[in-house]
Design an enzyme around this catalytic site. Sequence first.
Site, PDB file in Angstrom:
ATOM      1  CG  ASP A   1      -1.627  -1.143   1.597  1.00  0.00           C
ATOM      2  OD1 ASP A   1      -1.583  -2.112   0.842  1.00  0.00           O
ATOM      3  OD2 ASP A   1      -2.279  -1.136   2.651  1.00  0.00           O
TER       4      ASP A   1
ATOM      5  CD1 TRP B   1      -4.416  -7.521  -0.464  1.00  0.00           C
ATOM      6  CD2 TRP B   1      -2.416  -8.484  -0.217  1.00  0.00           C
ATOM      7  NE1 TRP B   1      -3.662  -6.719   0.365  1.00  0.00           N
ATOM      8  CE2 TRP B   1      -2.440  -7.292   0.534  1.00  0.00           C
ATOM      9  CE3 TRP B   1      -1.246  -9.252  -0.210  1.00  0.00           C
ATOM     10  CZ2 TRP B   1      -1.343  -6.846   1.280  1.00  0.00           C
ATOM     11  CZ3 TRP B   1      -0.154  -8.813   0.526  1.00  0.00           C
ATOM     12  CH2 TRP B   1      -0.212  -7.632   1.264  1.00  0.00           C
TER      13      TRP B   1
HETATM   14  C1  FRU Z   1      -3.946  -3.572   2.651  1.00  0.00           C
HETATM   15  C2  FRU Z   1      -3.317  -4.051   3.949  1.00  0.00           C
HETATM   16  C3  FRU Z   1      -3.661  -3.100   5.076  1.00  0.00           C
HETATM   17  C4  FRU Z   1      -2.542  -3.334   6.032  1.00  0.00           C
HETATM   18  C5  FRU Z   1      -1.375  -3.562   5.114  1.00  0.00           C
HETATM   19  C6  FRU Z   1      -0.344  -4.526   5.644  1.00  0.00           C
HETATM   20  O1  FRU Z   1      -3.325  -4.054   1.513  1.00  0.00           O
HETATM   21  O2  FRU Z   1      -3.753  -5.359   4.220  1.00  0.00           O
HETATM   22  O3  FRU Z   1      -4.939  -3.297   5.618  1.00  0.00           O
HETATM   23  O4  FRU Z   1      -2.352  -2.237   6.893  1.00  0.00           O
HETATM   24  O5  FRU Z   1      -1.896  -4.049   3.902  1.00  0.00           O
HETATM   25  O6  FRU Z   1       0.788  -4.550   4.834  1.00  0.00           O
END
Ligand code: FRU
Length: 475
Positions: free
Chosen positions: A36, A298
Amino acid sequence: MIFIVIFVGKTSAINVTNNRYRLNYHIMSPGGWINDPNGLSYFNGQYHVFFQYNPDSSSWGPMHWGHVVSTDLVHWKYLPIALYPDHSYDKDGCFSGSAIVNNGVLSLVYTGNVNNGSFDGGFYQIVNIATSTDGVNFQKFSGNPVIATWPVDGTNNFRDPKVWQNNGTFYVVLGNQSKDRHGRVVLYKSSDLKTWTYVGVLAEYNNDNTGTMWECPNFFSLGGKYALLFSPQGIERDGDRFGNLDVNGYFIGDYQYATNEFTHGPFYEIDLGHDFYAAQMFQAPDGRSILIGWMDMWGAQFPEQPDGWAGALTIPRELTLSADGTRINMSPIAELLTLRGNQYINSNIEVDGVYNTNIPLGSTEILLQIALVNVQARKVGLKFPLNNGELRVYYDKQTQKLVVSRKKVVRQVAINNISVLNLRIFVDRSSIEVFANNGSAVFTSRFYVDYIPNLSLFAEYGVANLSLQAFSLNK
Ligand code: FRU
């Protein structure tokens, strides 16, 4: 000695061993894994973008905050890692969060992930802050965590604080889950970023297909309305909608601060491509709402992982409200015009079958206009080869849909009642971002091909008239 080795290992990224898929003008992993975008902000004359970062492996792992800066949102400089997961309150990851400038200090508001057992039951997520006066070095607040637990009627899935200020008060929204495992967004407020009061639920699952957990919320005003943009997990596929494992989308509505009432319309995806998630927006000093997304997904395959890196962020996009006030349009920021180098072509072309150009798709911007009135062809658009397959962007006259097909995995949206389809397409070495009709439909996907392919146009079952411009994009 052993401690020194461990320390060195933590600060240095693994090496990129092969450049075949490296991007040219996008923010990407410098080596290691990124996901992110975090902490989008403007501070001391520079734009700051942070990102979820594992410097030690090209797979997801202990999350740090990587950091880049720019004066123009186009040319990015990599800075040292801003946050390490090195305190009891963030020891299993400095997860996603945001930034705000307050009295000459850049404050990061981030998720502390603490895992004291199995990932499902033994972890908890809390909110921490870290500050910087030079925009490079960050000090974690001695009073962390600033939000030490989640609302009693929710679960420990409690993360991704997005902060803003309204009328002298700070607010954060967080992604959360109700006890019966439905997604929701919760709101807190504060006068100093350190002491927070729970306001309540801003929006939640309402017997609809909006998923089990809402990640990465953003709440902001846009063109006189309010938008809640978030990344729900656990949404079920619904025809052409929600084709990815997790999706990213928004509600548009009206909001009353006094009562925390957000009345909104339906959920729409903000980007329809194969690889887009966890987007964050911020307001630039000139008032534009600018968004950057994680240009992956993901569950995706990451063919660059064996090369020592994984993950990239999209080009910055300007958000505007559609004329009817119900949708968000998303267009490349104007600054990206400065990347244009030589113009490969500017012609009208009648295509019947396949039309091969010698335009290389390394880092290239394509402007394609397709006349749809009386078009004979059933499918018309562009294509290029991939390792084991093809990527196609085309209009399908029979279904009246704009289609992005990657190795025959289709993402598509209905495009009705238009006489000309205008596509503005940003290609980088392993990414494509398609903006249709002034950003009313956007598709972002990664692609992988071991050489730089040339662009081809195609029109199947009849001719089509296209107007094509293409530019090389140079950093
Ligand atoms: C979103 C997420 C967030 C989390 C982060 C962990 O892609 O799952 O909710 O803070 O990535 O890397």
